[in-house]
Motif scaffolding. Sequence first.
Motif, PDB file in Angstrom:
ATOM      1  N   PHE A  40      -4.636   7.234 -10.712  1.00  0.00           N
ATOM      2  CA  PHE A  40      -5.050   7.488  -9.336  1.00  0.00           C
ATOM      3  C   PHE A  40      -6.242   6.625  -8.941  1.00  0.00           C
ATOM      4  N   GLN A  94      -5.071   1.536  -2.272  1.00  0.00           N
ATOM      5  CA  GLN A  94      -3.699   1.454  -1.764  1.00  0.00           C
ATOM      6  C   GLN A  94      -3.179   2.837  -1.396  1.00  0.00           C
ATOM      7  N   PHE A  95      -3.587   3.850  -2.151  1.00  0.00           N
ATOM      8  CA  PHE A  95      -3.160   5.222  -1.887  1.00  0.00           C
ATOM      9  C   PHE A  95      -3.623   5.665  -0.499  1.00  0.00           C
ATOM     10  N   VAL A  96      -4.884   5.455  -0.189  1.00  0.00           N
ATOM     11  CA  VAL A  96      -5.437   5.899   1.091  1.00  0.00           C
ATOM     12  C   VAL A  96      -4.799   5.141   2.249  1.00  0.00           C
ATOM     13  N   SER A  97      -4.699   3.826   2.143  1.00  0.00           N
ATOM     14  CA  SER A  97      -4.127   3.037   3.232  1.00  0.00           C
ATOM     15  C   SER A  97      -2.651   3.350   3.445  1.00  0.00           C
ATOM     16  N   GLY A  98      -1.911   3.581   2.368  1.00  0.00           N
ATOM     17  CA  GLY A  98      -0.499   3.899   2.500  1.00  0.00           C
ATOM     18  C   GLY A  98      -0.267   5.253   3.126  1.00  0.00           C
ATOM     19  N   VAL A  99      -1.048   6.258   2.727  1.00  0.00           N
ATOM     20  CA  VAL A  99      -0.890   7.599   3.301  1.00  0.00           C
ATOM     21  C   VAL A  99      -1.286   7.607   4.767  1.00  0.00           C
ATOM     22  N   ILE A 157       1.909   6.652  -6.956  1.00  0.00           N
ATOM     23  CA  ILE A 157       0.887   7.589  -7.444  1.00  0.00           C
ATOM     24  C   ILE A 157       1.343   9.018  -7.245  1.00  0.00           C
ATOM     25  N   PHE A 158       1.850   9.330  -6.054  1.00  0.00           N
ATOM     26  CA  PHE A 158       2.346  10.678  -5.792  1.00  0.00           C
ATOM     27  C   PHE A 158       3.397  11.086  -6.827  1.00  0.00           C
ATOM     28  N   GLN A 203      -6.513   3.842  -5.855  1.00  0.00           N
ATOM     29  CA  GLN A 203      -6.949   4.733  -4.794  1.00  0.00           C
ATOM     30  C   GLN A 203      -7.011   4.039  -3.433  1.00  0.00           C
ATOM     31  N   PRO A 216       0.805  -1.233   0.000  1.00  0.00           N
ATOM     32  CA  PRO A 216       0.000   0.000   0.000  1.00  0.00           C
ATOM     33  C   PRO A 216       0.833   1.276   0.000  1.00  0.00           C
ATOM     34  N   SER A 219       0.993   4.056  -3.010  1.00  0.00           N
ATOM     35  CA  SER A 219       0.690   5.476  -2.791  1.00  0.00           C
ATOM     36  C   SER A 219       1.862   6.356  -3.195  1.00  0.00           C
TER      37      SER A 219
END
Length: 285
Positions: free
Chosen positions: A268, A274-279, A211-212, A272, A204, A208
């Motif tokens: 994105f 994996q993005f949320v959980s990683g951040v 994506i960033f 999304q 995750p 993220s």
Amino acid sequence: MSDTSVTGRLAARAAGGAVRVFLVLAAMFWLLPTLGLLISSLLSPADLNKAGWWQVLTAPSRLTTVNYDHLLSNDTITGSLLSTVAITVPATLLVVLLGAFAGYAFAWLEFPGRDALFLLVVALLVVPVQVALIPVSELFGSIGLFETTAGVVLFHTAFGLPFAVFLLRNFFAEIPRELLEAARLDGAGELRLFTRVVLPLGGPAIASLGIFQFLWVWNDMLVALVFADSAHPPITVALQQQVRQFSNNIDVLAPGAFLSMVIPLAVFFAFQRQFVSGVMAGAIK
């Protein structure tokens, strides 16, 4: 008491429904410019000059794909898309790979000055890109990397690494120590431990970070304007040059801008979760 409980449940459901309606309306409002750009890219310049994109609500037959035909026949725009991919993909992969190695080292390896060095990496997060433009330009000019794809990739990699190390180190540090010790007792070395245990668990955060980095490099114009090859610029610079050279070429600008925007949006939305959980993992630590 039963009536109060029923009333409370009804009020809670009504409040939840109102929140959902508000969020849907906010999302639709946020996507409205994207929808307008898409419809504008499907209108001929003559129709678009007569009225706004909302004219399709009453005359949907005016939609056409002729603008995308013009775009695909424009060597500058198509070449700029390839240049953008050639810059974005290596810059993203390098930051993810190097950031993962460094994040693991700062999280689980003991070496002299580790904490001080990590604080230095964190301090680099506040250094603005503009500060490095002139000195890096002189450096790239002296070693032959100015106006090259490799130069742009290296610049983006260097400025993306501090955030990558910070994010992945915080995520990797949350892995239970017992799990790593058990892998070491089974005979796993550091490299095997990193590739077989840490990387799968850090999916995750790695997603993220990717994506960033992808969004930042794809949408960048300042670094590309300074360091990229002027003969083969990325899409952001190519669109800016089109605006400067022509006053009314909406048939190229609208579809080009939409393609430039929809690709990172697709990336994105595809990652999304994996993005949320990683951040969230990096923020909690």
